[in-house]
Design a protein around this motif. Sequence first.
Motif, PDB file in Angstrom:
ATOM      1  N   UNK A   1       0.961  -1.324   0.065  1.00 62.40           N
ATOM      2  CA  UNK A   1       0.026  -0.132  -0.158  1.00 62.40           C
ATOM      3  C   UNK A   1       0.688   1.305   0.012  1.00 62.40           C
ATOM      4  N   UNK A   2       2.223   1.219   0.594  1.00 62.34           N
ATOM      5  CA  UNK A   2       2.900   2.338   0.893  1.00 62.34           C
ATOM      6  C   UNK A   2       3.524   2.567  -0.659  1.00 62.34           C
ATOM      7  N   UNK A   3       3.892   1.261  -1.369  1.00 60.35           N
ATOM      8  CA  UNK A   3       4.169   1.445  -2.771  1.00 60.35           C
ATOM      9  C   UNK A   3       3.110   2.107  -3.863  1.00 60.35           C
ATOM     10  N   UNK A   4       1.918   1.669  -3.558  1.00 65.28           N
ATOM     11  CA  UNK A   4       0.680   2.217  -4.346  1.00 65.28           C
ATOM     12  C   UNK A   4       0.494   3.820  -4.052  1.00 65.28           C
TER      13      UNK A   4
ATOM     14  N   UNK B   1      -6.282  -4.068   7.548  1.00 64.05           N
ATOM     15  CA  UNK B   1      -6.428  -3.138   6.235  1.00 64.05           C
ATOM     16  C   UNK B   1      -6.587  -3.736   5.081  1.00 64.05           C
ATOM     17  N   UNK B   2      -7.583  -3.040   4.366  1.00 65.90           N
ATOM     18  CA  UNK B   2      -8.435  -3.735   3.437  1.00 65.90           C
ATOM     19  C   UNK B   2      -8.410  -2.626   2.244  1.00 65.90           C
ATOM     20  N   UNK B   3      -7.833  -3.072   1.075  1.00 65.87           N
ATOM     21  CA  UNK B   3      -7.824  -2.104  -0.165  1.00 65.87           C
ATOM     22  C   UNK B   3      -9.252  -2.015  -0.737  1.00 65.87           C
ATOM     23  N   UNK B   4      -9.370  -0.993  -1.249  1.00 71.77           N
ATOM     24  CA  UNK B   4     -10.766  -0.655  -2.020  1.00 71.77           C
ATOM     25  C   UNK B   4     -10.625   0.209  -3.300  1.00 71.77           C
ATOM     26  N   UNK B   5      -9.555  -0.348  -4.019  1.00 71.06           N
ATOM     27  CA  UNK B   5      -9.328   0.542  -5.219  1.00 71.06           C
ATOM     28  C   UNK B   5      -8.400   1.837  -5.181  1.00 71.06           C
ATOM     29  N   UNK B   6      -9.136   3.147  -4.763  1.00 71.41           N
ATOM     30  CA  UNK B   6      -8.446   4.247  -4.879  1.00 71.41           C
ATOM     31  C   UNK B   6      -8.159   4.652  -3.460  1.00 71.41           C
ATOM     32  N   UNK B   7      -8.726   3.676  -2.520  1.00 71.69           N
ATOM     33  CA  UNK B   7      -8.389   4.144  -0.984  1.00 71.69           C
ATOM     34  C   UNK B   7      -8.385   2.881  -0.265  1.00 71.69           C
ATOM     35  N   UNK B   8      -7.875   2.898   1.023  1.00 67.58           N
ATOM     36  CA  UNK B   8      -8.013   1.622   1.769  1.00 67.58           C
ATOM     37  C   UNK B   8      -8.572   1.992   3.076  1.00 67.58           C
ATOM     38  N   UNK B   9      -9.059   0.670   3.675  1.00 68.54           N
ATOM     39  CA  UNK B   9      -9.704   0.908   4.814  1.00 68.54           C
ATOM     40  C   UNK B   9      -9.255   0.094   6.098  1.00 68.54           C
TER      41      UNK B   9
END
Length: 150
Positions: free
Chosen positions: A24-27, A111-119
């Motif tokens: 996620x940090x890379x993204x 931590x869950x990825x949801x496309x343009x953001x994460x939750x």
Amino acid sequence: MCRFSGNMDVKVDGKGRLFVPAAFRRALEGDSTLFLRVDTVSKCAKFYPASEWEKLNAQFMSQLNLWNQSDLRLYRQFSAGVEQVDLDASGRILIQRRNLDLLEITSEALVVGVGKYFEVWNKDLFEDSLLDDEAFSKALQEKMGNQMVL
């Protein structure tokens, strides 16, 4: 454009800090500023990269007339619930204690990825929010028809 997908268990320290997973940090592509909005209905924290937050905020504001008191109250409540959060040098973010309590997160989170953001979720609450396998399959078929093969 940021793309977040997948999910990972993370530890939350006593100060409310958690590591953002490396993928996620890379993204984030070097953008260390995030905007946090707590979803009090779903009971999760949504983290938007600054560039995505700016787009979302601009889209929302374009629908409002801030001279209209109802629109102004809506935007005020919306923006008052947003916090700017910066990744520290170790790749951690801080979630305020009041938000951790609201989200029922103690020492572990998901931590869950949801496309343009994460939750960020309490793992049990996340599991409870999911469709069962049959309902998920049916929903995919209704939305995608025969276009999607899994």
